[in-house]
Design a protein around this motif. Structure first.
Motif, mmCIF file in Angstrom:
data_model
loop_
_atom_site.group_PDB
_atom_site.id
_atom_site.type_symbol
_atom_site.label_atom_id
_atom_site.label_comp_id
_atom_site.label_asym_id
_atom_site.label_seq_id
_atom_site.Cartn_x
_atom_site.Cartn_y
_atom_site.Cartn_z
ATOM 1 N N SER A 152 -0.934 -4.096 -22.986
ATOM 2 C CA SER A 152 -0.700 -5.449 -23.486
ATOM 3 C C SER A 152 -0.992 -6.485 -22.414
ATOM 4 C CB SER A 152 0.749 -5.606 -23.968
ATOM 5 O OG SER A 152 0.932 -6.887 -24.534
ATOM 6 N N ARG A 153 -1.797 -7.483 -22.810
ATOM 7 C CA ARG A 153 -2.008 -8.658 -21.966
ATOM 8 C C ARG A 153 -1.213 -9.847 -22.506
ATOM 9 N NH1 ARG A 153 -6.961 -10.965 -22.004
ATOM 10 N NH2 ARG A 153 -7.210 -11.590 -19.840
ATOM 11 N N ALA A 154 -0.356 -9.601 -23.473
ATOM 12 C CA ALA A 154 0.415 -10.687 -24.081
ATOM 13 C C ALA A 154 1.282 -11.375 -23.036
ATOM 14 C CB ALA A 154 1.290 -10.135 -25.209
ATOM 15 N N VAL A 155 1.419 -12.684 -23.212
ATOM 16 C CA VAL A 155 2.239 -13.473 -22.287
ATOM 17 C C VAL A 155 3.677 -13.428 -22.798
ATOM 18 C CG1 VAL A 155 2.629 -15.735 -21.253
ATOM 19 C CG2 VAL A 155 0.293 -14.973 -21.740
ATOM 20 N N ALA A 156 4.457 -12.550 -22.218
ATOM 21 C CA ALA A 156 5.860 -12.411 -22.601
ATOM 22 C C ALA A 156 6.609 -11.765 -21.449
ATOM 23 C CB ALA A 156 5.993 -11.553 -23.867
ATOM 24 N N ASN A 157 7.916 -11.946 -21.455
ATOM 25 C CA ASN A 157 8.790 -11.318 -20.478
ATOM 26 C C ASN A 157 8.612 -9.798 -20.535
ATOM 27 O OD1 ASN A 157 11.578 -9.921 -20.071
ATOM 28 N ND2 ASN A 157 11.742 -11.852 -18.969
ATOM 29 N N GLY A 173 4.373 9.307 -22.027
ATOM 30 C CA GLY A 173 3.273 8.361 -22.211
ATOM 31 C C GLY A 173 3.380 7.191 -21.246
ATOM 32 N N ILE A 174 2.339 6.371 -21.238
ATOM 33 C CA ILE A 174 2.231 5.282 -20.269
ATOM 34 C C ILE A 174 2.078 3.940 -20.982
ATOM 35 C CG2 ILE A 174 0.728 4.265 -18.495
ATOM 36 C CD1 ILE A 174 2.166 6.600 -17.380
ATOM 37 N N PHE A 175 2.870 2.972 -20.547
ATOM 38 C CA PHE A 175 2.709 1.574 -20.962
ATOM 39 C C PHE A 175 2.171 0.803 -19.773
ATOM 40 C CE2 PHE A 175 5.373 -2.550 -21.148
ATOM 41 C CZ PHE A 175 4.309 -3.294 -21.628
ATOM 42 N N VAL A 176 1.038 0.119 -19.960
ATOM 43 C CA VAL A 176 0.433 -0.691 -18.907
ATOM 44 C C VAL A 176 0.519 -2.157 -19.311
ATOM 45 C CG1 VAL A 176 -1.637 -1.189 -17.554
ATOM 46 C CG2 VAL A 176 -1.148 1.165 -18.263
ATOM 47 N N SER A 177 1.259 -2.924 -18.529
ATOM 48 C CA SER A 177 1.402 -4.351 -18.763
ATOM 49 C C SER A 177 0.528 -5.117 -17.778
ATOM 50 C CB SER A 177 2.869 -4.775 -18.609
ATOM 51 O OG SER A 177 3.012 -6.161 -18.826
ATOM 52 N N TYR A 178 -0.369 -5.947 -18.291
ATOM 53 C CA TYR A 178 -1.231 -6.788 -17.457
ATOM 54 C C TYR A 178 -0.452 -8.052 -17.105
ATOM 55 C CZ TYR A 178 -5.410 -4.114 -19.002
ATOM 56 O OH TYR A 178 -6.351 -3.151 -19.272
ATOM 57 N N LYS A 179 -0.160 -8.222 -15.832
ATOM 58 C CA LYS A 179 0.654 -9.339 -15.381
ATOM 59 C C LYS A 179 -0.048 -10.112 -14.267
ATOM 60 C CE LYS A 179 4.560 -9.196 -17.712
ATOM 61 N NZ LYS A 179 5.078 -10.388 -18.412
#
Length: 246
Positions: A152-157, A173-179
């Protein structure tokens, strides 16, 4: 489909090579056509504030491709992109790693129409666009704990994003947050939320992507799921954003 020679793609190709990717000519053609469709549709559907060629190719497409630096296996892996918007990072990842099975999810139907148009125009297979809120997907057995990766590249906390995304991935599994690069405080504040969701931060990958002299600083936050998601998560639609887990 447009030819690579019609555009200056040197900066884009260079950015991809920095991630260990050497794109084929046909992949470059796909990205160019994707750019053209994005700017065409953007006149009537709000998809992006960035519309210049270099800006889109670097700040959206190359940035999406930074996932490659994590060196995660992609063959026959199931990936879901939450809050995908105009298809970032899911469509760039599908173009570059066609073996990935990709689900794009967004809550706005106009964006889903655009995504389906891009999928059709580029002839992509093994990819689908779903009109649904992440909270609803996380409680739907078709999607809950079905994916190897969530991005997710969504702009959220990050605590909010974690409640959206972690229920969708399998255990381990893996969650990758684009920050953005400066996220230390946010990461500290997310620790307890991750414990509740049976997940933990595995690593942080800091990157700097060059866009004609401008450095786009990015941090990939890699979160691994350590056990099944408790049944009470995700909470009902709207609650994770209004009251992030603590």
């Amino acid at each position: 489909m447009s030819k690579p020679d019609d555009y200056d793609t040197e900066n884009f190709v260079g950015a991809l090579k920095n991630f260990g990717i050497t794109p084929y000519e046909n992949q470059i053609r796909m990205f160019i056509r994707y750019y053209e469709m994005l700017t065409e549709w953007n006149r009537s559907v709000n998809l992006t504030a960035i519309t210049d060629f270099d800006g889109v190719m670097i700040k959206h497409f190359a940035d999406s491709a930074s996932f490659a630096v994590l060196n995660l296996p992609t063959d026959q892996k199931q990936l879901i992109d939450i809050g995908t918007g105009a298809g970032f990072p899911g469509i760039p990842l599908k173009i570059l790693f066609p073996e990935l099975q990709v689900t794009l999810m967004d809550s706005l139907n106009k964006r889903i129409a655009f995504l389906n148009a891009v999928i059709g125009e580029l002839g992509l297979t093994g990819i689908q666009a779903i009109h649904m809120r992440a909270e609803d997907a996380g409680r739907n057995n078709l999607y809950r704990e079905q994916f190897d990766y969530c991005v997710s590249r969504a702009v959220a906390n990050l605590a909010t994003l974690s409640e959206y995304c972690i229920p969708l991935i399998k255990t381990d599994g893996i969650f990758v947050s684009y920050k953005s690069a400066d996220t230390e405080k946010e990461l500290e504040d997310t620790g307890d939320a991750l414990l509740k969701l049976n997940a933990k931060i595995e690593k942080k990958e800091d990157l700097a992507i060059d866009c004609r002299g401008e450095k786009l600083k990015r941090r990939l936050v890699v979160i691994r799921k350590t056990g099944p998601t408790p049944e009470k998560y995700p909470r009902k639609a709207g609650i994770p954003s209004k009251r992030p887990l603590k």
